[in-house]
Design an enzyme around this catalytic site. Structure first.
Site, mmCIF file in Angstrom:
data_model
loop_
_atom_site.group_PDB
_atom_site.id
_atom_site.type_symbol
_atom_site.label_atom_id
_atom_site.label_comp_id
_atom_site.label_asym_id
_atom_site.label_seq_id
_atom_site.Cartn_x
_atom_site.Cartn_y
_atom_site.Cartn_z
ATOM 1 N N HIS A 76 1.519 11.703 -1.878
ATOM 2 C CA HIS A 76 0.576 11.218 -0.876
ATOM 3 C C HIS A 76 -0.271 12.386 -0.388
ATOM 4 C CE1 HIS A 76 -0.047 8.259 2.706
ATOM 5 N NE2 HIS A 76 -1.109 8.392 1.946
ATOM 6 N N HIS A 96 0.855 -1.186 0.000
ATOM 7 C CA HIS A 96 0.000 0.000 0.000
ATOM 8 C C HIS A 96 0.891 1.237 0.000
ATOM 9 C CE1 HIS A 96 -2.634 2.884 2.478
ATOM 10 N NE2 HIS A 96 -3.210 2.786 1.310
HETATM 11 C C1 LIG Z 1 -7.039 1.274 1.093
HETATM 12 O O1 LIG Z 1 -6.809 2.184 2.108
HETATM 13 C C2 LIG Z 1 -6.257 3.421 1.726
HETATM 14 C C3 LIG Z 1 -6.078 4.313 2.891
HETATM 15 O O2 LIG Z 1 -5.921 3.631 4.082
HETATM 16 C C4 LIG Z 1 -7.101 4.120 0.702
HETATM 17 O O3 LIG Z 1 -6.466 5.306 0.276
HETATM 18 C C5 LIG Z 1 -7.292 3.227 -0.472
HETATM 19 O O4 LIG Z 1 -8.131 3.841 -1.401
HETATM 20 C C6 LIG Z 1 -7.867 1.906 -0.014
HETATM 21 N N1 LIG Z 1 -7.935 1.067 -1.159
HETATM 22 C C7 LIG Z 1 -6.898 0.845 -1.927
HETATM 23 C C8 LIG Z 1 -7.120 -0.011 -3.106
HETATM 24 O O5 LIG Z 1 -5.816 1.283 -1.691
#
Ligand SMILES: *[C@@H]1O[C@H](CO)[C@@H](O)[C@H](O)[C@H]1NC(C)=O
Ligand SMILES: *[C@@H]1O[C@H](CO)[C@@H](O)[C@H](O)[C@H]1NC(C)=O
Ligand SMILES: *[C@@H]1O[C@H](CO)[C@@H](O)[C@H](O)[C@H]1NC(C)=O
Length: 295
Positions: free
Chosen positions: A88, A43
């Site tokens: 970000h 992520h």
């Molecule tokens: C997952 O979580 C983050 C923030 O915690 C968010 O920005 C994101 O859209 C969510 N989904 C994905 C696919 O990253």
């Protein structure tokens, strides 16, 4: 003599298949359809470092070198140059540089690792036209690696196997969360035509749900799915959520990932396709992926 030659030939053939490299490190994955493989994902993969707005401890190349095959990141316009960067929330807060540079890093890695299938999930933070992404892809030289489905969207059970993608050399799958248009840029796939996601911004360390969050009102049928297993803390109760770095080892432990994955597969009847994690350098990301793939 003919017989010996024939035997030698057969032996070579056999050796040939034996030395053939595995797919994403595992022979068992070669004949698995892409849509039936579980990946752990980094992520905010471009945002590397010790600051609160940084979600990863390994560089992108280190993430790939250590087995991460799904990379997610958010893009914004850099306000001064206007270039499209991985940033970000805003480029003032965290600027990891132009998208094309990131893509060039991934391309170099793909060049050096011919038996690996990699996925990018790009967040279009400023809703820029898909053509702007295409020009970043063009500049990086990565386009020839991209996978273009024969129809759009491709049905979940129509995906090629990892071996088929590797053999064809089209082993980079690219999703964009909004603004994709296959008629303009066929290799940038519409994330929510293919996936549903569980909620993000989680502050519950037990991850005790696996609800469908996006697209709203979607059903699971026909969609791969992505689980946000990223834990945040509410900074001094201000409502500002920052990634929980201190607990990353627990959050990314096999036990924690397995518990949420089991909850999800209990509901949807199949394992998550993607488990997104912060700090993939902490915990047991790859053991968890192997467990999900029954390896
Ligand atoms: C997952 O979580 C983050 C923030 O915690 C968010 O920005 C994101 O859209 C969510 N989904 C994905 C696919 O990253
Ligand atoms: C989802 O369903 C609810 C209730 O049926 C409805 O009010 C809402 O508008 C729907 N949302 C979307 C995005 O379709
Ligand atoms: C892949 O298929 C197997 C067998 O049907 C299933 O148990 C597993 O959950 C599937 N994984 C994914 C990610 O679809």
């Amino acid at each position: 003599m003919v017989l010996i030659n024939l035997l030698a030939f057969l032996l070579l053939l056999r050796l040939g298949t034996l030395v053939q490299a595995a797919c994403n490190g595992h022979d068992e994955l070669c004949n698995r359809q892409y849509s039936n493989v579980s990946f752990v994902g980094a992520h905010d993969s471009p945002f590397v470092g010790p600051l609160p707005q940084q979600n990863q401890g390994w560089s992108v190349t280190e993430q790939l070198d250590n087995g991460i095959r799904f990379l997610q990141g958010q893009t914004h316009h850099e306000p001064f140059t206007g270039s499209l960067n991985f940033c970000h929330t805003s480029c003032f807060l965290e600027d990891a540089g132009p998208v094309a540079d990131y893509l060039a890093t991934v391309k170099n890695w793909l060049d050096a690792n011919p038996d690996e299938v990699v996925t990018l999930l790009i967040v279009n933070g400023d809703s820029v036209p898909v053509a702007d992404f295409a020009s970043e892809f063009d500049h990086s030289g990565i386009v020839s690696y991209t996978y273009v489905p024969p129809i759009s969207p491709l049905f979940i059970d129509a995906w090629p196997t990892l071996q088929e993608m590797i053999t064809a050399g089209t082993r980079l799958v690219v999703f964009l969360d909004s603004g994709a248009d296959a008629s303009q840029v066929p290799y940038i796939l519409d994330e929510f035509a293919y996936f549903f996601e569980t909620p993000y911004d989680q502050t519950d360390p037990t991850f005790s749900q696996c609800k469908i969050d996006r697209p709203s009102n979607a059903t699971a049928a026909g969609r791969m799915y992505l689980v946000n297993h990223t834990l945040n803390i509410n900074l001094l109760d201000t409502g500002i959520l920052i990634p929980d770095r201190d607990d990353a080892c627990t959050t990314n432990s096999l036990a924690s990932i397995e518990a949420q994955a089991n909850l999800c597969s209990g509901i949807y009847g199949r394992n998550p396709n993607v488990i997104l994690l912060d700090f993939v350098d902490q915990g047991e990301a790859i053991p968890a992926e192997n467990m999900l793939n029954s390896l």
